[in-house]
Motif scaffolding. Sequence first.
Motif, PDB file in Angstrom:
ATOM      1  N   UNK A 112     -15.852 -15.831  99.844  1.00  0.00           N
ATOM      2  CA  UNK A 112     -16.782 -16.078 100.944  1.00  0.00           C
ATOM      3  C   UNK A 112     -16.886 -17.578 101.238  1.00  0.00           C
ATOM      4  N   UNK A 113     -16.941 -18.388 100.193  1.00  0.00           N
ATOM      5  CA  UNK A 113     -16.987 -19.846 100.363  1.00  0.00           C
ATOM      6  C   UNK A 113     -15.655 -20.348 100.931  1.00  0.00           C
ATOM      7  N   UNK A 114     -14.554 -19.799 100.421  1.00  0.00           N
ATOM      8  CA  UNK A 114     -13.223 -20.179 100.921  1.00  0.00           C
ATOM      9  C   UNK A 114     -13.123 -19.934 102.417  1.00  0.00           C
ATOM     10  N   UNK A 115     -13.531 -18.755 102.861  1.00  0.00           N
ATOM     11  CA  UNK A 115     -13.441 -18.403 104.275  1.00  0.00           C
ATOM     12  C   UNK A 115     -14.265 -19.347 105.145  1.00  0.00           C
ATOM     13  N   UNK A 116     -15.474 -19.659 104.692  1.00  0.00           N
ATOM     14  CA  UNK A 116     -16.343 -20.558 105.454  1.00  0.00           C
ATOM     15  C   UNK A 116     -15.701 -21.940 105.591  1.00  0.00           C
ATOM     16  N   UNK A 117     -15.081 -22.406 104.517  1.00  0.00           N
ATOM     17  CA  UNK A 117     -14.417 -23.716 104.557  1.00  0.00           C
ATOM     18  C   UNK A 117     -13.210 -23.686 105.486  1.00  0.00           C
ATOM     19  N   UNK A 118     -12.440 -22.604 105.437  1.00  0.00           N
ATOM     20  CA  UNK A 118     -11.236 -22.519 106.268  1.00  0.00           C
ATOM     21  C   UNK A 118     -11.581 -22.441 107.750  1.00  0.00           C
ATOM     22  N   UNK A 128     -15.056 -26.810  97.601  1.00  0.00           N
ATOM     23  CA  UNK A 128     -14.212 -26.788  96.406  1.00  0.00           C
ATOM     24  C   UNK A 128     -15.048 -26.974  95.149  1.00  0.00           C
ATOM     25  N   UNK A 129     -15.959 -27.916  95.195  1.00  0.00           N
ATOM     26  CA  UNK A 129     -16.815 -28.169  94.028  1.00  0.00           C
ATOM     27  C   UNK A 129     -17.613 -26.926  93.653  1.00  0.00           C
ATOM     28  N   UNK A 130     -18.159 -26.254  94.656  1.00  0.00           N
ATOM     29  CA  UNK A 130     -18.949 -25.032  94.397  1.00  0.00           C
ATOM     30  C   UNK A 130     -18.073 -23.918  93.830  1.00  0.00           C
ATOM     31  N   UNK A 131     -16.883 -23.771  94.374  1.00  0.00           N
ATOM     32  CA  UNK A 131     -15.999 -22.687  93.915  1.00  0.00           C
ATOM     33  C   UNK A 131     -15.491 -22.947  92.497  1.00  0.00           C
ATOM     34  N   UNK A 132     -15.055 -24.169  92.235  1.00  0.00           N
ATOM     35  CA  UNK A 132     -14.525 -24.489  90.907  1.00  0.00           C
ATOM     36  C   UNK A 132     -15.616 -24.361  89.851  1.00  0.00           C
ATOM     37  N   UNK A 133     -16.856 -24.704  90.195  1.00  0.00           N
ATOM     38  CA  UNK A 133     -17.968 -24.593  89.241  1.00  0.00           C
ATOM     39  C   UNK A 133     -18.146 -23.149  88.764  1.00  0.00           C
ATOM     40  N   UNK A 134     -17.848 -22.211  89.655  1.00  0.00           N
ATOM     41  CA  UNK A 134     -17.988 -20.791  89.288  1.00  0.00           C
ATOM     42  C   UNK A 134     -16.938 -20.350  88.267  1.00  0.00           C
ATOM     43  N   UNK A 135     -15.890 -21.151  88.092  1.00  0.00           N
ATOM     44  CA  UNK A 135     -14.803 -20.793  87.171  1.00  0.00           C
ATOM     45  C   UNK A 135     -15.038 -21.315  85.753  1.00  0.00           C
ATOM     46  N   UNK A 136     -16.130 -22.001  85.546  1.00  0.00           N
ATOM     47  CA  UNK A 136     -16.407 -22.606  84.239  1.00  0.00           C
ATOM     48  C   UNK A 136     -16.342 -21.569  83.116  1.00  0.00           C
ATOM     49  N   UNK A 201      -9.341 -28.977  82.193  1.00  0.00           N
ATOM     50  CA  UNK A 201      -9.269 -27.957  81.140  1.00  0.00           C
ATOM     51  C   UNK A 201      -9.634 -28.599  79.809  1.00  0.00           C
ATOM     52  N   UNK A 202     -10.488 -27.943  79.050  1.00  0.00           N
ATOM     53  CA  UNK A 202     -10.897 -28.457  77.744  1.00  0.00           C
ATOM     54  C   UNK A 202     -10.826 -27.328  76.721  1.00  0.00           C
ATOM     55  N   UNK A 203     -10.023 -27.546  75.677  1.00  0.00           N
ATOM     56  CA  UNK A 203      -9.838 -26.530  74.629  1.00  0.00           C
ATOM     57  C   UNK A 203      -9.458 -25.176  75.214  1.00  0.00           C
ATOM     58  N   UNK A 204      -8.537 -25.213  76.206  1.00  0.00           N
ATOM     59  CA  UNK A 204      -8.014 -23.974  76.771  1.00  0.00           C
ATOM     60  C   UNK A 204      -8.928 -23.267  77.752  1.00  0.00           C
ATOM     61  N   UNK A 205     -10.041 -23.910  78.107  1.00  0.00           N
ATOM     62  CA  UNK A 205     -10.989 -23.301  79.049  1.00  0.00           C
ATOM     63  C   UNK A 205     -11.193 -24.211  80.258  1.00  0.00           C
ATOM     64  N   UNK A 206     -11.388 -23.599  81.423  1.00  0.00           N
ATOM     65  CA  UNK A 206     -11.723 -24.381  82.607  1.00  0.00           C
ATOM     66  C   UNK A 206     -13.149 -24.913  82.469  1.00  0.00           C
ATOM     67  N   UNK A 207     -13.323 -26.197  82.812  1.00  0.00           N
ATOM     68  CA  UNK A 207     -14.646 -26.817  82.670  1.00  0.00           C
ATOM     69  C   UNK A 207     -15.520 -26.616  83.902  1.00  0.00           C
ATOM     70  N   UNK A 208     -14.919 -26.124  84.977  1.00  0.00           N
ATOM     71  CA  UNK A 208     -15.674 -25.985  86.224  1.00  0.00           C
ATOM     72  C   UNK A 208     -15.644 -27.251  87.057  1.00  0.00           C
TER      73      UNK A 208
END
Length: 286
Positions: A112-118, A128-136, A201-208
């Motif tokens: 939904x955020x991607x579509x709004x940005x596009x 991007x910041x909002x979307x990547x944060x969700x991947x933490x 990436x930190x210790x194999x995990x996305x930091x967001x």
Amino acid sequence: MNTTHIILQGLEPIHQRYQQLLQEIADIASAGNVVKLNDSAARFEQVSLDTDAWVSIQELCFKAELDVTALDKKLSLSDFKLLAMDMDSTLITIECIDEIADMQGLKPQVAEITEAAMRGELEFQESLTRRVALLKGLDALALQRVYDERLQLSLGADKMLKALQQAGLKTLLVSGGFTFFTDRMKSRLQLDYTHSNLLEIDHGKLTGKVSGIIVDADEKQRTVERICAELGVTGKQAIVMGDGANDLKMMSVSGLSVAFRAKPVVRAKADVAFNFVGLDGILNLF
């Protein structure tokens, strides 16, 4: 309109199936000549178009699921030295971040955020910041899964790239996506340059978070201009392809801008819009 010819193309043979439509377009455009380029494409030469006639032709073609392009001069590949492409939903069929989010069960929220940005409704850096944060906290192995299981080249991408590379054009993949994918595309497709965002990436995990400069619309434009300067050419010698609002600035400095399966705001401003044919449709313009 200052138009010398228009090019019509589709995914299926058009000369038999769309014979009546071809004649109708020739009449509207007062075409002096119609040239068969191949089974799926035709060029109408010495046309006479006003704005109303061009809108009518566009509407007819869109209804028939055909792409039509109006050009004020015949193009030669030798006029261009660089092909610059967006990655997600342009060179490839997916939005990588949406598919990564799917591994977290968060695809609807991120998409939904991607579509709004596009569509240009949301500033890219914020989106991007909002979307990547969700991947933490997501295991970084999810990136390889997305590449292996979901990433596919867009229709006609391979054919287009091989033809333009053979013609001597340098290639740039500039993306608001991630280096994990652009690095692999560079190797796989023998691209000359890539520029995108680095996921932290930190210790194999996305930091967001992302590291370094965020590749937004301004950075995309700067990258195209920088590569052109390195090559000793102008932006007018670049072909730039994209699909979203964050591609508009780099498209604006090009000699030929191509909207591929793009949002309406991008289609309206591009020199060429492909809604139905593959990326190799560009070859019929030369």
